[in-house]
Design an enzyme around this catalytic site. Structure first.
Site, PDB file in Angstrom:
ATOM      1  CG  ASN A 138      38.224  39.368  45.051  1.00  0.00           C
ATOM      2  OD1 ASN A 138      37.030  39.105  45.098  1.00  0.00           O
ATOM      3  ND2 ASN A 138      39.086  38.576  44.441  1.00  0.00           N
ATOM      4  CG  HIS A 187      40.299  34.636  43.522  1.00  0.00           C
ATOM      5  ND1 HIS A 187      41.103  34.293  42.470  1.00  0.00           N
ATOM      6  CD2 HIS A 187      39.117  35.021  42.979  1.00  0.00           C
ATOM      7  CE1 HIS A 187      40.450  34.470  41.328  1.00  0.00           C
ATOM      8  NE2 HIS A 187      39.231  34.909  41.614  1.00  0.00           N
ATOM      9  CG  HIS A 227      32.838  32.900  47.370  1.00  0.00           C
ATOM     10  ND1 HIS A 227      32.938  34.204  47.798  1.00  0.00           N
ATOM     11  CD2 HIS A 227      33.672  32.791  46.320  1.00  0.00           C
ATOM     12  CE1 HIS A 227      33.806  34.845  47.036  1.00  0.00           C
ATOM     13  NE2 HIS A 227      34.263  34.009  46.130  1.00  0.00           N
ATOM     14  CG  HIS A 248      33.101  41.543  43.078  1.00  0.00           C
ATOM     15  ND1 HIS A 248      34.340  42.063  42.816  1.00  0.00           N
ATOM     16  CD2 HIS A 248      33.319  40.340  43.656  1.00  0.00           C
ATOM     17  CE1 HIS A 248      35.275  41.210  43.194  1.00  0.00           C
ATOM     18  NE2 HIS A 248      34.672  40.148  43.707  1.00  0.00           N
TER      19      HIS A 248
HETATM   20 FE   FE2 Z   1      35.245  34.738  44.362  1.00  0.00          FE
END
Ligand code: FE2
Length: 262
Positions: free
Chosen positions: A31, A59, A145, A172
């Site tokens: 990110n 991502h 993840h 996060h």
């Molecule tokens: Fe992720």
């Protein structure tokens, strides 16, 4: 996470490498570009800042140039159980600054993830057999993840004794459970982000709040930009076995209460 996270790495990592005598540094970079994926230029900047290996995540390819860059740059790892046709590699053996060989592998979880991914347990099993700890690899680092803490703890115990570190990423938010598991693998369910914690998981608060409250989208998500707390995990390994001797949760700078190796 966004510019705030990249800035923390570029300004602090070299000093922290020296202070904590780090032989090998892995960052999760998925990110780092505007909160969505990682561009080739930002990946290069992280490596130039002293990062030895970058992992990605769900991502991985939000920034299109990563589709080709991950084939060219041997320090980038994408998830093992991403689409079968995905470019790049899900595990690699990388040389640390002290000459030791470190296997880094990444897998995606299956619980509460937006897309269905293949079984991470068998994917990691195969990767770790390819370069076992105490054999081809002097240390083994697994980035899992995933969203659910239950799955993250399960994968830690599944790999206990076969990895130096199994650490979660993706939520996060750092969890307060850093420990050495019974067979010697360091584990923390989630390392947390390197980003501005005056935010909703790294994003400026207005739009995520609006979506929670009204169920409607108005604007794009944009990363919060104030000083980052650099969150992570520090592991010291045994020279002979590669298993963990010491594990410390890291919180450096920014808003979160500090924690670091002595
Ligand atoms: Fe992720």
């Amino acid at each position: 996470m966004g510019r705030s996270g990249r800035k923390a790495i570029s300004e602090r990592l070299n000093r922290l490498r020296e202070k904590w005598r780090l032989d090998f540094v892995v960052v999760n970079g998925e990110n780092a570009t505007g909160g969505m994926g990682l561009s080739a230029s930002h990946a290069k900047a992280l490596i130039d800042s002293g990062v030895d290996c970058i992992t990605l995540g769900d991502h991985a390819f939000d920034q299109r140039d990563m589709l080709t860059f991950c084939e060219q740059e041997p320090r980038i790892i994408r998830p093992l159980n991403f689409a079968k046709t995905a470019p790049g590699k899900g595990f690699r053996l990388i040389k640390a600054r002290n000459g030791k060989k470190v296997l880094v592998a990444q897998a995606l979880g299956q619980v509460f993830m937006k897309k269905p991914f293949d079984d991470p347990f068998s994917a990691l099993d195969t990767a770790l057999k390819n370069a076992p700890l105490g054999g081809m690899a002097d240390a083994v680092i697994v980035d899992f993840h995933a969203e659910a803490t239950s799955e993250k703890v399960a994968i830690g115990h599944w790999l206990d004794g076969r990895a130096s570190l199994v650490v979660g990423t993706h939520t996060h938010i750092p969890t307060a459970d850093a420990q050495i598991l019974p067979k010697g693998t360091a584990h923390q369910s989630d390392a947390g982000m390197c980003g501005d914690y005056n935010s909703i998981i790294g994003m400026q608060k207005d739009e995520p709040l609006r979506r929670f409250i009204t169920g409607m989208n108005k604007e794009r998500f944009t990363p919060a930009v104030d000083e980052a707390t650099l969150c992570g995990i520090f592991v010291e390994t045994d020279n002979a076995t590669g298993l963990a001797k010491n594990v410390v949760q890291i919180r450096n700078g920014g808003r979160l209460q500090q924690s670091e190796p002595v």
